[in-house]
Design a protein around this motif. Structure first.
Motif, PDB file in Angstrom:
ATOM      1  N   TYR A  20       0.886  -1.338  -0.027  1.00  0.00           N
ATOM      2  CA  TYR A  20      -0.091   0.193  -0.072  1.00  0.00           C
ATOM      3  C   TYR A  20       0.949   1.357  -0.120  1.00  0.00           C
ATOM      4  CZ  TYR A  20      -3.508  -3.485   1.412  1.00  0.00           C
ATOM      5  OH  TYR A  20      -4.385  -4.353   1.290  1.00  0.00           O
ATOM      6  N   SER A  87     -12.803   3.068   0.707  1.00  0.00           N
ATOM      7  CA  SER A  87     -13.317   3.674  -0.636  1.00  0.00           C
ATOM      8  C   SER A  87     -12.330   4.923  -0.850  1.00  0.00           C
ATOM      9  CB  SER A  87     -14.589   4.161  -0.496  1.00  0.00           C
ATOM     10  OG  SER A  87     -15.142   4.970  -1.606  1.00  0.00           O
ATOM     11  N   TRP A 133     -11.429  -2.667  -2.124  1.00  0.00           N
ATOM     12  CA  TRP A 133     -11.384  -1.267  -2.534  1.00  0.00           C
ATOM     13  C   TRP A 133     -12.447  -1.044  -3.662  1.00  0.00           C
ATOM     14  CZ3 TRP A 133      -7.442   1.619  -0.218  1.00  0.00           C
ATOM     15  CH2 TRP A 133      -6.544   0.875   0.415  1.00  0.00           C
TER      16      TRP A 133
END
Length: 138
Positions: A20, A87, A133
């Motif tokens: 990430y 999100s 996601w």
């Protein structure tokens, strides 16, 4: 008030947080392992924890924070990330598509990034670590 998602992984927290950080251009501010628990606090930690597993991680992405841990090894990876999605709201379609593509690397695209009736661009995916996601450009 701030709300920070806290993700629990089944042994691959370090790989997920590193992924990430790379894909979303974030900064890992903290990566604490179970072996780092002070001796006087060891009795409060999980008795069977891998000393190299991540007890707590803090990833900063812009003004956002994601916290994570290998703290729930009893949960299988396939079940630990059901029932929610992180999100991302992007300012423009090109950036949204790029973020979507980066997160989808090695994962599964559930809905391709595309225009919708509510957004200039929207897509859903499950990344290689099982985290869901949604990327949205209003």
């Amino acid at each position: 008030m701030l709300i920070h998602p806290y993700l629990f992984f089944a042994g691959n927290c370090e790989q997920a947080v590193t992924f990430y950080a790379q894909q979303l251009k974030g900064n890992i501010e903290l990566m604490m392992r179970y072996k780092d628990i002070p001796a006087q606090e060891q009795q409060n930690g999980p008795p069977d924890a891998d000393p190299e597993a991540i007890m707590h991680a803090r990833l900063v992405i812009g003004d956002n924070v994601i916290l994570a841990s290998d703290g729930c090894p009893q949960d299988s990876a396939e079940h630990s990330h059901r029932g929610y999605a992180l999100s991302i709201h992007s300012e423009n379609v090109d950036t949204g598509r790029e973020l979507f593509t980066r997160l989808a690397e090695g994962g599964t695209v559930n809905m391709p990034f595309q225009p919708t009736f509510w957004a200039k661009g929207f897509g859903m995916l499950t990344d290689r670590f099982g985290v869901n996601w949604m990327v949205n450009v209003e």
